[in-house]
Motif scaffolding. Structure first.
Motif, PDB file in Angstrom:
ATOM      1  N   UNK A 198      62.547   3.686  44.541  1.00  0.00           N
ATOM      2  CA  UNK A 198      61.471   2.783  44.113  1.00  0.00           C
ATOM      3  C   UNK A 198      60.108   3.415  44.421  1.00  0.00           C
ATOM      4  N   UNK A 199      59.661   4.282  43.514  1.00  0.00           N
ATOM      5  CA  UNK A 199      58.405   5.005  43.763  1.00  0.00           C
ATOM      6  C   UNK A 199      57.217   4.048  43.927  1.00  0.00           C
ATOM      7  N   UNK A 200      56.382   4.364  44.905  1.00  0.00           N
ATOM      8  CA  UNK A 200      55.188   3.558  45.171  1.00  0.00           C
ATOM      9  C   UNK A 200      53.943   4.405  44.915  1.00  0.00           C
ATOM     10  N   UNK A 201      53.058   3.865  44.121  1.00  0.00           N
ATOM     11  CA  UNK A 201      51.787   4.510  43.795  1.00  0.00           C
ATOM     12  C   UNK A 201      51.956   5.877  43.113  1.00  0.00           C
ATOM     13  N   UNK A 202      52.726   5.860  42.046  1.00  0.00           N
ATOM     14  CA  UNK A 202      52.882   7.066  41.220  1.00  0.00           C
ATOM     15  C   UNK A 202      51.549   7.537  40.657  1.00  0.00           C
ATOM     16  N   UNK A 203      50.633   6.624  40.483  1.00  0.00           N
ATOM     17  CA  UNK A 203      49.309   6.961  39.926  1.00  0.00           C
ATOM     18  C   UNK A 203      48.465   7.766  40.903  1.00  0.00           C
ATOM     19  N   UNK A 204      48.907   7.806  42.159  1.00  0.00           N
ATOM     20  CA  UNK A 204      48.079   8.382  43.218  1.00  0.00           C
ATOM     21  C   UNK A 204      47.507   7.298  44.118  1.00  0.00           C
ATOM     22  N   UNK A 205      47.617   6.048  43.633  1.00  0.00           N
ATOM     23  CA  UNK A 205      47.104   4.939  44.446  1.00  0.00           C
ATOM     24  C   UNK A 205      45.600   4.997  44.618  1.00  0.00           C
ATOM     25  N   UNK A 206      45.086   4.089  45.402  1.00  0.00           N
ATOM     26  CA  UNK A 206      43.645   4.078  45.671  1.00  0.00           C
ATOM     27  C   UNK A 206      43.259   5.368  46.393  1.00  0.00           C
ATOM     28  N   UNK A 207      44.178   5.856  47.198  1.00  0.00           N
ATOM     29  CA  UNK A 207      43.979   7.044  48.029  1.00  0.00           C
ATOM     30  C   UNK A 207      43.540   8.258  47.209  1.00  0.00           C
ATOM     31  N   UNK A 208      44.264   8.559  46.131  1.00  0.00           N
ATOM     32  CA  UNK A 208      43.933   9.714  45.309  1.00  0.00           C
ATOM     33  C   UNK A 208      43.160   9.311  44.055  1.00  0.00           C
ATOM     34  N   UNK A 209      43.560   8.203  43.454  1.00  0.00           N
ATOM     35  CA  UNK A 209      42.934   7.794  42.178  1.00  0.00           C
ATOM     36  C   UNK A 209      41.496   7.369  42.380  1.00  0.00           C
ATOM     37  N   UNK A 210      41.193   6.824  43.587  1.00  0.00           N
ATOM     38  CA  UNK A 210      39.864   6.307  43.853  1.00  0.00           C
ATOM     39  C   UNK A 210      39.874   4.796  43.903  1.00  0.00           C
ATOM     40  N   UNK A 211      38.763   4.224  44.375  1.00  0.00           N
ATOM     41  CA  UNK A 211      38.712   2.783  44.610  1.00  0.00           C
ATOM     42  C   UNK A 211      37.338   2.203  44.232  1.00  0.00           C
ATOM     43  N   UNK A 212      37.031   2.220  42.930  1.00  0.00           N
ATOM     44  CA  UNK A 212      35.835   1.511  42.477  1.00  0.00           C
ATOM     45  C   UNK A 212      36.165   0.014  42.504  1.00  0.00           C
ATOM     46  N   UNK A 213      35.718  -0.654  43.524  1.00  0.00           N
ATOM     47  CA  UNK A 213      36.301  -1.910  43.995  1.00  0.00           C
ATOM     48  C   UNK A 213      36.759  -2.875  42.894  1.00  0.00           C
ATOM     49  N   UNK A 214      35.817  -3.307  42.049  1.00  0.00           N
ATOM     50  CA  UNK A 214      36.168  -4.301  41.023  1.00  0.00           C
ATOM     51  C   UNK A 214      37.107  -3.775  39.960  1.00  0.00           C
ATOM     52  N   UNK A 215      37.187  -2.456  39.818  1.00  0.00           N
ATOM     53  CA  UNK A 215      38.049  -1.856  38.793  1.00  0.00           C
ATOM     54  C   UNK A 215      39.485  -1.711  39.259  1.00  0.00           C
ATOM     55  N   UNK A 216      39.692  -1.698  40.561  1.00  0.00           N
ATOM     56  CA  UNK A 216      40.993  -1.296  41.108  1.00  0.00           C
ATOM     57  C   UNK A 216      42.166  -2.130  40.589  1.00  0.00           C
TER      58      UNK A 216
END
Lengths: 395, 395
Positions: A330-348
């Motif tokens: 059960x892969x978690x955060x395949x996208x990279x998650x907030x950690x790698x993808x970034x965290x533009x707060x309202x967009x997340x």
């Protein structure tokens, strides 16, 4: 009982848009919003005039001077004149707040087609201003000066976890390394850098301690970015990709003051997950992937336990046995998650739903998990104060 | 077709709470929220545990350090733990945004009982900070310094109106004097002062020009305050007063840039009114009173025309023939309006609904209009950018 059975109507994600996340000095809040709104409308194969309502997720809290941004999306097309547009805010879960508001409109019958946008412009602001804005999401620290900012809050969670369940240094490093490795395949990610677990779990000049025990690699970056979705009650016949069905959703808020809550329980996230899971009629075994809110690595570790991947205090097991990695059960955060993808707060929150929808429609490119059929998304605002879970299914 | 016929369910305002509006230095945003939420729950005769969702309207835009206030209302009672709570923002229409979001939840079936709160704490902040926050609601002026602030924007409307339709000095003075006279009977009003129309339409030391042609008496004050409502799909049998039925509602947003709009048309307000009126199946003749958004007197003058009380350019007629006065055919702003009652931004829309509901339940005290059966509420954010209309009926 599924969402459709309970409410008498289906809800589909019919199209989406997503900017690159990162430092985007040439973009404004408006240009980000207009870009993803236009992309989502095109991807859904609809005319702008078909949009019945717009829901916009943004935290802001002093980051951007325009404090009234709901109508920016009307700039996409003159056909959007008079469309009801509303901003919603639930800190770092503002994006999911917009999605869950928009789906209420579909279930209520006030709309058949809803445009949902999440956006945040952050990197233009000085570090102190960003820090103050983010601290605006905490009950005790809002308006104060704090050297460690929001990392300090999650460091307290990590500290409490460590005292209760033992050392977590290696687990946090493994989570950071996993998400960075996943993000290497995501062209939209902010930090596309590979790190070893050892690098992530070791304090160094390049990986300094931010707030004991959290190092730089334990913290998601400050980013600009936007994402958008088109939600419909009927699958669009002219969309660029297969639609994705919303099977269930749940929201649960918790008390603001941290002293009213167990710091490592994330009780609101537990409640949101239970609500969404029950509405969707699924269990963990029915899911192929999870996108969850790893604003700090400790949050991902606790969420393994909230979602039931591991017992309380044993979240590290799913790292050790490989469950949550790309080739795991059960892969978690395949996208990279907030950690790698970034965290533009309202967009997340919107981004998380887009990433899951891409997987389920088979359009995730290098990120694609073959045969992905069902996904859960978890997004939270503050320290597990506003909690959202959605369950999605390929059509 | 009524709301109930269209959506298959009724919506009632079953209880409410309302602080005094004004300068409330001993109150915090939290104390205001908790006070009105508790009052509304008591007035509706329900237990806190019956609340399914909370919708919170607040503009903020830098006025209050906590930028994530949706969960403050959970402080009312431990029974509110896990209740979904969401902040919505549409500038000065944030209160109505919360109400219209909450009613979608009832129509969708995600909730049967919704707590709606609007609040704003403003007077603690220095004048420049308040000015900057309010300018955050304008497309061009957000982030800039403007000597005349939001009054300058509405002064442009007044100037355009004057050039197109002739002198309005006496009309604006009559509106100010009317609303101040009405507010004398409202114990919750911020400015309970009687002024003659002559005083209001004359520049003096006590009534200086703020932004030509708007004088101090043309501008609503900066206030602290909060208001709350309980919305239900069934009339509460244990409420302190008769419930009020929501007959219809409409929202319409307009483009942000002023140059894309005719400044005196308020086209978004026209659309919101048409939608609410059609859903409610009522005309002006069916209404007994109107609460409308008189942030500046010129807005009330234009709204007479938007709502159809007078033809375009002839709004002053309903002042001259007495229509909109307390003893007239269709009284406007019996509560004193924003002008006298005050304008704590996020609270205003909820307050307007409370004032109308009090009239329709026969509990308006000295403000009571005998035999009031139906009311319309109009609330807008920015310069007619976010527009909301509700039509209410006595049960």
């Amino acid at each position: 009982m599924t969402l459709a059975e309970r409410f008498g109507t289906d809800v589909f994600i019919s199209g989406w848009g997503h900017t690159k996340f990162g430092s985007l000095p040439d973009e404004t809040l408006e240009s980000l919003v207009v870009r993803v709104a236009g992309e989502a409308i095109t991807s859904a194969g609809i005319d702008p005039g078909q949009v019945d309502e717009i829901w916009f997720g943004q935290f802001n809290s002093g980051l951007w001077p325009l404090g009234f941004a709901s109508s920016l999306a009307l700039q996409v097309s003159d056909e959007l004149f008079r469309v009801p547009a509303t901003r919603v805010e639930n800190a770092c879960a503002s994006g999911s707040a917009a999605i869950h508001s928009g789906l209420r409109s579909l279930l209520a019958g006030t709309a058949r087609t809803v445009l949902v946008i999440g956006a945040e412009k952050m990197t233009h602001a000085p570090a102190e201003q960003v820090g103050a804005a983010l601290l605006g999401a905490d009950y005790e620290l809002a308006g104060s000066e704090s050297r460690t900012g929001f990392a300090g809050l999650f460091a307290r969670v990590a500290e409490a976890y460590r005292q209760r369940y033992g050392e977590i240094n290696d687990a946090l490093g493994a989570i950071a390394a996993k998400n960075h490795a996943n993000g290497m395949a995501n062209p939209l990610a902010h930090l596309r850098k590979q790190f070893t677990p050892e690098f992530c779990s070791t304090t160094s000049e390049k990986n300094p301690m931010v707030a004991e025990p959290l190092r730089r690699t334990d913290c998601s970056p400050i980013s600009d970015g936007a994402a958008a979705l088109v939600l419909t009650t009927q699958p669009s016949t002219s969309a660029a990709q297969s639609p994705v069905r919303l099977l269930g959703f749940g929201q649960a808020n918790d008390f603001m003051p941290a002293n009213k809550r167990d710091p490592v329980e994330f009780a609101g996230s537990v409640a949101a997950w239970e609500r969404a899971r029950k509405m969707a009629g699924v269990g963990l075994d029915d899911l192929d992937l999870i996108e969850l809110h790893d604003c700090f690595t400790i949050a991902e570790l606790v969420m393994y336990e909230v979602l039931g991947l591991a017992e309380r205090g044993k979240g590290r097991q799913v790292l050790e046995d490989g469950t949550v990695f790309r080739d795991g059960k059960l892969p978690v955060n395949l996208s990279g998650g907030l950690k790698s993808k970034g965290h533009p707060v309202g967009a997340t929150g919107v981004s998380q739903h887009v990433m899951a929808a891409m997987q389920l429609s088979g359009t995730a490119g290098e990120l694609q998990l073959p045969g992905a059929r069902r996904a859960a998304v978890h997004n939270m605002g503050g320290l597990a104060v506003a909690n959202y879970v959605s369950v999605l299914e390929a059509v």
